[in-house]
Enzyme design. Sequence first.
Site, short mmCIF file in Angstrom:
data_model
loop_
_atom_site.label_atom_id
_atom_site.label_comp_id
_atom_site.label_asym_id
_atom_site.label_seq_id
_atom_site.Cartn_x
_atom_site.Cartn_y
_atom_site.Cartn_z
N GLY A 74 0.83 -1.22 0.00
CA GLY A 74 0.00 0.00 0.00
C GLY A 74 0.85 1.25 0.00
N TYR B 153 -12.79 0.42 10.61
CA TYR B 153 -11.35 0.70 10.60
C TYR B 153 -10.74 0.39 11.97
CZ TYR B 153 -7.11 3.66 10.16
OH TYR B 153 -5.82 4.14 10.13
N ILE C 193 -1.67 11.72 10.80
CA ILE C 193 -0.35 12.08 10.24
C ILE C 193 -0.53 13.19 9.20
CG2 ILE C 193 1.71 11.23 9.07
CD1 ILE C 193 1.17 10.04 11.91
N ILE D 26 -2.71 -7.21 -1.75
CA ILE D 26 -2.57 -8.00 -0.51
C ILE D 26 -3.68 -9.04 -0.35
CG2 ILE D 26 -1.22 -6.32 0.79
CD1 ILE D 26 -4.07 -5.72 2.18
N LYS E 232 -8.18 -2.60 13.13
CA LYS E 232 -6.84 -2.30 13.66
C LYS E 232 -6.64 -2.97 15.02
CE LYS E 232 -4.95 0.23 10.39
NZ LYS E 232 -3.69 -0.12 9.72
N LEU F 239 1.60 3.57 -2.14
CA LEU F 239 1.33 4.82 -2.89
C LEU F 239 0.32 5.72 -2.17
CD1 LEU F 239 1.29 3.61 -6.60
CD2 LEU F 239 3.19 4.52 -5.24
N GLY F 240 0.04 5.45 -0.92
CA GLY F 240 -0.85 6.32 -0.16
C GLY F 240 -0.12 7.51 0.43
N GLN F 241 -0.68 8.08 1.49
CA GLN F 241 -0.10 9.30 2.08
C GLN F 241 1.29 9.06 2.65
OE1 GLN F 241 -2.77 11.91 4.58
NE2 GLN F 241 -4.17 10.21 4.29
N LEU F 242 1.54 7.86 3.16
CA LEU F 242 2.76 7.65 3.94
C LEU F 242 3.84 6.83 3.26
CD1 LEU F 242 1.15 6.90 7.45
CD2 LEU F 242 1.57 9.09 6.35
N1 LIG Z 1 -2.41 8.72 7.40
C1 LIG Z 1 -2.70 8.71 8.70
O1 LIG Z 1 -3.02 9.73 9.32
C2 LIG Z 1 -2.61 7.41 9.47
C3 LIG Z 1 -2.81 7.43 10.85
C4 LIG Z 1 -2.79 6.24 11.56
C5 LIG Z 1 -2.48 5.05 10.89
N2 LIG Z 1 -2.28 5.07 9.57
C6 LIG Z 1 -2.02 3.80 8.90
O2 LIG Z 1 -0.87 3.91 8.07
C7 LIG Z 1 -1.05 3.12 6.89
C8 LIG Z 1 -0.82 4.00 5.67
O3 LIG Z 1 -1.76 5.06 5.71
P1 LIG Z 1 -1.97 6.04 4.47
O4 LIG Z 1 -2.45 7.31 5.05
O5 LIG Z 1 -0.78 6.02 3.59
O6 LIG Z 1 -3.22 5.31 3.75
P2 LIG Z 1 -3.79 5.64 2.30
O7 LIG Z 1 -5.25 5.37 2.34
O8 LIG Z 1 -3.34 6.96 1.82
O9 LIG Z 1 -3.07 4.53 1.39
C9 LIG Z 1 -3.40 3.17 1.47
C10 LIG Z 1 -2.90 2.49 0.21
O10 LIG Z 1 -3.36 1.12 0.26
C11 LIG Z 1 -3.57 0.74 -1.10
N3 LIG Z 1 -4.43 -0.44 -1.19
C12 LIG Z 1 -5.78 -0.49 -1.15
N4 LIG Z 1 -6.19 -1.74 -1.37
C13 LIG Z 1 -5.08 -2.51 -1.57
C14 LIG Z 1 -4.85 -3.88 -1.86
N5 LIG Z 1 -5.86 -4.74 -2.01
N6 LIG Z 1 -3.59 -4.31 -1.99
C15 LIG Z 1 -2.55 -3.45 -1.83
N7 LIG Z 1 -2.70 -2.14 -1.58
C16 LIG Z 1 -3.96 -1.68 -1.44
C17 LIG Z 1 -4.20 1.95 -1.75
O11 LIG Z 1 -4.08 1.91 -3.15
C18 LIG Z 1 -3.43 3.09 -1.09
O12 LIG Z 1 -2.36 3.53 -1.91
C19 LIG Z 1 -2.47 2.54 6.97
O13 LIG Z 1 -2.39 1.22 7.46
C20 LIG Z 1 -3.16 3.41 7.98
O14 LIG Z 1 -4.16 2.73 8.68
C21 LIG Z 1 -2.34 6.22 8.83
C1 LIG Z 2 -6.07 8.60 12.35
C2 LIG Z 2 -5.92 7.76 11.15
O1 LIG Z 2 -5.88 6.43 11.38
C3 LIG Z 2 -6.43 8.21 9.84
N1 LIG Z 2 -5.77 9.42 9.45
C4 LIG Z 2 -7.93 8.41 9.83
O2 LIG Z 2 -8.35 9.50 10.15
O3 LIG Z 2 -8.64 7.51 9.53
#
Ligand SMILES: NC(=O)c1ccc[n+]([C@@H]2O[C@H](COP(=O)([O-])OP(=O)(O)OC[C@H]3O[C@@H](n4cnc5c(N)ncnc54)[C@H](O)[C@@H]3O)[C@@H](O)[C@H]2O)c1
Ligand SMILES: C[C@@H](O)[C@H](N)C(=O)O
Length: 373
Positions: free
Chosen positions: A62, A195, A225, A107, A199, A64-67
């Site tokens: 995953g 969600y 984040i 996944i 988790k 290519l998401g935010q992180l």
């Molecule tokens: N961004 C936040 O504020 C935050 C806070 C707490 C925890 N997290 C956790 O950090 C992780 C990354 O967060 P994020 O913000 O980058 O999420 P995001 O939603 O921006 O990115 C998630 C990625 O998962 C990919 N995805 C979806 N279905 C998929 C599949 N079947 N197979 C493979 N990839 C798939 C999507 O294409 C996407 O690029 C997540 O597990 C999230 O729960 C994020």
């Molecule tokens: C907090 C975190 O897991 C995510 N940024 C959401 O708001 O869903």
Amino acid sequence: MPVVRTLQRAVGRMVQGPACGCGTAARPRQLLGSSPWQIPADANFHSASFSEADRPRVLITGGLGQLGVGLANLLRKRFGKDNVILSDIRKPSDHVFHSGPFVYSDILDYKNLREIVVNHRVTWVFHYSALLSAAGEANVSLARAINITGLHNVLDVAAEHNLRLFVPSTIGAFGPTSPRNPTPDLCTQRPRTIYGVSKVHAELMGEYYHYRYGLDFRCLRYPGIISADSQCGGGTTDYAVQIFHDAVKNGKFECYLKPSTRLPMMYIDDCLRATLEVMEAPAEALSLRTYNVNAMSFSPEEVAQEVLKHIPGFQITYNVDSVRQDIADSWPLNFDDSNARKDWGWKHDFDLPELVMTMLSFHGSDSRVAQAN
Ligand SMILES: NC(=O)c1ccc[n+]([C@@H]2O[C@H](COP(=O)([O-])OP(=O)(O)OC[C@H]3O[C@@H](n4cnc5c(N)ncnc54)[C@H](O)[C@@H]3O)[C@@H](O)[C@H]2O)c1
Ligand SMILES: C[C@@H](O)[C@H](N)C(=O)O
């Protein structure tokens, strides 16, 4: 099916007696985390350097998401560009594609995941694929598939191949009956979103695989984040990302949460550094396998006040979205991360003033910021 296969093999090994691999039941705690990449207990892991042979080979799901892209950049600096593989089901931009290895990985496809781990000799996985809180409420069955079934696949591949596995959890793993100010590592967890439920499930399954099969599972509960160079992903804390884009572009922002809604937040650099640090920490230092990490806590009106210091005339208005408001109202106000600070030396760098300055500068508000200073 992979879960069944893994358990059958593990039961088989228990009947046969001790064997190699991670399958021996109820392993003594000192023997856990026996990955070849384990850093000795007396190592200074914040500055440890890896020889080429000792460098982990990393897969980020995953990615290519935010992180994920930011994590890949950090890990590539540490372990070498070719040792860090980004993956996702989406098409990468040209820039991402050319900045290091990228593969397609769904996944939900266990065989595809296993093939990547085997072909690329992966030793560490950062499992980032997920559907976030608001997106999950909009599509519960997809969230259940990605966040729960997908996690099962990743856990099984990790256990079978003796990988070190990082899975992020979240403030969303707590609910209205959790203590909210502050929220400690160990307390009631009864989240009311798919969600959050998924988790908590990930935390418990990872810890179970750790104690049952010796999987080197590590998990941090991230706050919201805040990152400058990525798109929002359907979360409840996303307003705190969007506000900077809109402040710079339009000088105003419409917020979907009430002005006083306080939530724990963290700048992405702190989040990614915490992730690397907990993965490099000696197993002996970890009294928990799931830690809260914290940096700051603020409400929309507080971040708006800070933005106003840099962008005179900036205006925030409110148009409350009841789904995201209900979610936010059930989450922690403040996180207690004293165990992370004590066990592996966690320390954040960014508080609200540094965060706001950094985000506005990134978005090219230099002219507006300059006018204000
Ligand atoms: N961004 C936040 O504020 C935050 C806070 C707490 C925890 N997290 C956790 O950090 C992780 C990354 O967060 P994020 O913000 O980058 O999420 P995001 O939603 O921006 O990115 C998630 C990625 O998962 C990919 N995805 C979806 N279905 C998929 C599949 N079947 N197979 C493979 N990839 C798939 C999507 O294409 C996407 O690029 C997540 O597990 C999230 O729960 C994020
Ligand atoms: C907090 C975190 O897991 C995510 N940024 C959401 O708001 O869903």
